[in-house]
Design a protein around this motif. Structure first.
Motif, mmCIF file in Angstrom:
data_model
loop_
_atom_site.group_PDB
_atom_site.id
_atom_site.type_symbol
_atom_site.label_atom_id
_atom_site.label_comp_id
_atom_site.label_asym_id
_atom_site.label_seq_id
_atom_site.Cartn_x
_atom_site.Cartn_y
_atom_site.Cartn_z
ATOM 1 N N ARG A 124 0.827 -1.212 0.000
ATOM 2 C CA ARG A 124 0.000 0.000 0.000
ATOM 3 C C ARG A 124 0.862 1.263 0.000
ATOM 4 N N MET A 125 1.997 1.177 0.643
ATOM 5 C CA MET A 125 2.908 2.334 0.652
ATOM 6 C C MET A 125 3.419 2.598 -0.774
ATOM 7 N N LEU A 126 3.796 1.522 -1.465
ATOM 8 C CA LEU A 126 4.290 1.674 -2.840
ATOM 9 C C LEU A 126 3.203 2.238 -3.748
ATOM 10 N N TYR A 127 2.013 1.697 -3.545
ATOM 11 C CA TYR A 127 0.905 2.121 -4.391
ATOM 12 C C TYR A 127 0.569 3.600 -4.146
ATOM 13 N N LYS A 128 0.643 3.988 -2.866
ATOM 14 C CA LYS A 128 0.368 5.377 -2.504
ATOM 15 C C LYS A 128 1.405 6.295 -3.160
ATOM 16 N N ALA A 129 2.649 5.850 -3.122
ATOM 17 C CA ALA A 129 3.712 6.650 -3.736
ATOM 18 C C ALA A 129 3.477 6.769 -5.243
ATOM 19 N N MET A 130 3.062 5.670 -5.860
ATOM 20 C CA MET A 130 2.773 5.693 -7.302
ATOM 21 C C MET A 130 1.662 6.700 -7.607
ATOM 22 N N SER A 131 0.651 6.707 -6.743
ATOM 23 C CA SER A 131 -0.489 7.591 -7.020
ATOM 24 C C SER A 131 -0.118 9.064 -6.867
ATOM 25 N N LYS A 132 1.006 9.334 -6.208
ATOM 26 C CA LYS A 132 1.430 10.729 -6.059
ATOM 27 C C LYS A 132 2.146 11.236 -7.318
ATOM 28 N N LEU A 133 2.572 10.316 -8.150
ATOM 29 C CA LEU A 133 3.275 10.720 -9.384
ATOM 30 C C LEU A 133 2.281 11.335 -10.361
ATOM 31 N N CYS A 137 4.227 9.980 -15.627
ATOM 32 C CA CYS A 137 5.222 9.147 -14.948
ATOM 33 C C CYS A 137 4.622 7.826 -14.505
ATOM 34 N N ARG A 138 3.421 7.900 -13.953
ATOM 35 C CA ARG A 138 2.795 6.674 -13.430
ATOM 36 C C ARG A 138 2.545 5.670 -14.567
ATOM 37 N N GLN A 139 2.006 6.199 -15.661
ATOM 38 C CA GLN A 139 1.729 5.301 -16.799
ATOM 39 C C GLN A 139 3.018 4.663 -17.316
ATOM 40 N N LEU A 140 4.039 5.514 -17.421
ATOM 41 C CA LEU A 140 5.313 5.023 -17.950
ATOM 42 C C LEU A 140 5.879 3.913 -17.049
ATOM 43 N N PHE A 170 14.028 6.603 -15.573
ATOM 44 C CA PHE A 170 14.864 6.725 -14.369
ATOM 45 C C PHE A 170 14.466 7.940 -13.537
ATOM 46 N N MET A 171 14.097 8.999 -14.253
ATOM 47 C CA MET A 171 13.672 10.200 -13.539
ATOM 48 C C MET A 171 12.397 9.906 -12.714
ATOM 49 N N CYS A 172 11.465 9.199 -13.352
ATOM 50 C CA CYS A 172 10.196 8.883 -12.676
ATOM 51 C C CYS A 172 10.431 7.910 -11.523
ATOM 52 N N LYS A 173 11.305 6.953 -11.759
ATOM 53 C CA LYS A 173 11.553 5.959 -10.714
ATOM 54 C C LYS A 173 12.222 6.614 -9.507
ATOM 55 N N ASN A 174 13.125 7.539 -9.773
ATOM 56 C CA ASN A 174 13.772 8.250 -8.661
ATOM 57 C C ASN A 174 12.762 9.091 -7.889
ATOM 58 N N LYS A 175 11.827 9.656 -8.621
ATOM 59 C CA LYS A 175 10.767 10.444 -7.967
ATOM 60 C C LYS A 175 9.931 9.513 -7.075
ATOM 61 N N LEU A 176 9.646 8.352 -7.621
ATOM 62 C CA LEU A 176 8.854 7.369 -6.858
ATOM 63 C C LEU A 176 9.587 6.990 -5.564
ATOM 64 N N ILE A 177 10.874 6.750 -5.686
ATOM 65 C CA ILE A 177 11.667 6.349 -4.521
ATOM 66 C C ILE A 177 11.710 7.477 -3.480
ATOM 67 N N PHE A 179 9.289 9.622 -2.954
ATOM 68 C CA PHE A 179 7.989 9.573 -2.253
ATOM 69 C C PHE A 179 7.963 8.433 -1.238
ATOM 70 N N ILE A 180 8.520 7.299 -1.628
ATOM 71 C CA ILE A 180 8.518 6.141 -0.724
ATOM 72 C C ILE A 180 9.294 6.474 0.553
ATOM 73 N N LYS A 181 10.453 7.081 0.368
ATOM 74 C CA LYS A 181 11.297 7.391 1.538
ATOM 75 C C LYS A 181 10.628 8.382 2.477
ATOM 76 N N LYS A 182 9.775 9.244 1.897
ATOM 77 C CA LYS A 182 9.104 10.248 2.734
ATOM 78 C C LYS A 182 7.887 9.676 3.462
ATOM 79 N N ASP A 183 7.425 8.534 3.035
ATOM 80 C CA ASP A 183 6.201 7.971 3.632
ATOM 81 C C ASP A 183 6.485 7.502 5.069
#
Lengths: 197, 272
Positions: A124-133, A137-140, A170-177, A179-183
């Protein structure tokens, strides 16, 4: 519909992720979850999260192995929610809420509650981070995670070059990471894992 | 840029795509760098969990499902009251079925014996006599619907705030048609046990015996109930409609608006 049939239908709905069946289960069981949560200081929003967590836990368990119901499905499901909610309250405050462990113990030999709860929290944390993109980015990333071929990704996302897709990914994945770290759940999970090591 | 290169390196490491030399260098760094180890762990987690298409769909569906309002909870029904209501309905039903039907319809002199009982005996209802006019009709139109038949006289939702019962029609009441129309009347009462339900939420829906799934099924008609409050704070409902229904077995389902399960059910038969 007989109770046994309904239990089977709901277990199958979770296993297969059948949206129609899950909607029925949601409609049926939410009043009980809300009552449980509200009684112990939570809100409807918490109850919705709890429903999602419990479904995820069961889904993950059913992907690994079978569950033999020794009670009705709803009793079983509420027991999972009760357990999750008790753990949530324990983490939030020092107030120790005591719930009956009768049903939980009925399934102890079938479920590793702690592991499944942690898994569910992670997902759920990963999914939440994805939804913040952003949508793009999310589609990609979804296309990448689902291992869609690069040519198809380029065509679907209307990107001009392979190199652009690679850099953007890579840019999107780093953004995702990021968000994850901030959760807050991430910190909690990391602490738990460190404790276990 | 550095982040991007690092991410690429990690992905190649996970995919086992590094040369022997690159791998050795990376692993040495890994053993000394907490941040790199953390990053690797997140990459592995993300690839593993978000690469599961079925799980991703499940999460999307769950978000969608829980973004919609659920049917508000109904409080636990007093079991004693339900049992009394069930007993009364059963007794009424048996008494009614043992009384000869008040019908002007001529009974055919000779009617074929049905291949199987049209309405199998239930503990709380009588069977249709094989030489009754109903037996001569198409048996599939009169075959009990297992999804709804078992709910007759019961309050289905255990955690509900509404307890309800039909007084009329008693299960399997026969209605005659005149010029193709039948006069369908229903009465009953309900009680609201907490503030989550309102009296206007009550719905009376008529289903044929062929609906196998109430929650997905479409009702044949909806009856508008007239609701009155009695001195005990119970609500009495009544509804009446003249409708064109072909011969067969039908069910009246009392439910709550937006709630896709029956609260209680009764049945009736249309005969010519």
């Amino acid at each position: 519909m007989q109770q046994g049939d309904r239990d089977y239908e709901w277990l199958e709905a979770v296993r297969s992720g059948d949206k129609k069946g899950l909607t029925r289960l949601y409609q049926y069981i939410m009043p009980s979850i809300v009552k449980l949560v509200v009684r112990y200081g939570g809100t409807e929003e918490h109850a919705r999260d709890l429903f999602q967590d419990a479904i995820l836990i069961l889904y993950k368990k059913l992907q690994q192995s079978e569950i033999t119901l020794t009670s009705s499905f709803s009793t079983f499901f509420i027991a999972i929610c009760r357990n999750l909610w008790a753990n949530h309250l324990k983490k939030k405050s020092n107030n120790h809420v005591t719930f009956s462990d009768e049903v939980k113990s009925m399934y102890d030999d079938q479920l590793d509650w702690h592991e499944l709860e942690e898994k569910s929290l992670q997902v759920r944390m990963l999914y939440k981070a994805m939804s913040k993109l952003g949508d793009d980015c999310r589609q990609l990333l979804e296309l990448f995670f689902l291992k869609v071929p690069m040519d198809e990704i380029m065509a679907r996302m209307k990107y001009g070059s392979y190199e652009y897709v690679r850099r953007r990914k890579f840019m999107c994945k780093n953004k995702l990471i990021e968000f994850i770290k901030k959760d807050p759940s991430y910190k909690e999970l990391t602490e738990n894992q460190n404790k276990e090591l | 840029m550095k982040n991007m290169e690092e991410s690429e390196l990690i992905e190649r490491y996970i995919a086992n795509d590094l040369t022997e030399e690159e791998r050795m260098v990376f692993e040495i760094r890994l053993s000394a760098d907490d941040n790199l180890r953390e990053l690797l762990r997140i990459h592995q987690l993300v690839d593993q969990e978000l690469g599961d298409e079925k799980q991703l769909k499940l999460l999307n569906d769950l978000n969608d499902i829980t973004s919609k309002p659920y049917n508000k909870g109904l409080s636990r029904v007093a079991k004693g009251a339900v049992a009394v209501v069930c007993l009364l309905v059963s007794a009424w039903c048996i008494r009614y079925m043992l009384t000869p039907p008040d019908t002007q319809t001529p009974v055919p002199e000779s009617v074929p014996q049905p291949a199987e009982p049209l309405l199998p005996a239930k503990s709380d209802s009588a069977t249709i006599a094989p030489n009754s006019p109903i037996a001569a009709l198409n048996s599939s139109d009169f075959r009990p619907n297992p999804s709804l038949d078992g709910l007759i006289g019961t309050v289905v939702r255990g955690n509900g705030s509404i307890e309800a019962s039909f007084v009329k029609p008693v299960p399997n009441t026969r209605l005659l048609t005149q010029s193709g129309y039948a006069r369908l009347s229903t009465e009953g009462f309900f009680r609201i046990n907490d503030g989550t339900a309102k009296q206007d939420d009550i719905r009376l829906l008529v289903f044929s015996n062929r609906d196998t799934d109430f929650s997905a099924g479409k009702s044949l008609l909806s009856m508008n109930p007239v609701i009155k409050k009695d001195s005990n704070d119970d609500f009495l409902f009544s509804a009446s409609v003249s409708t064109r229904l072909k011969p067969g077995l039908y069910y009246i389902v009392l439910t709550e608006a937006g709630f896709n399960e029956p609260i209680t059910v009764t049945s009736f038969l249309i005969t010519q």
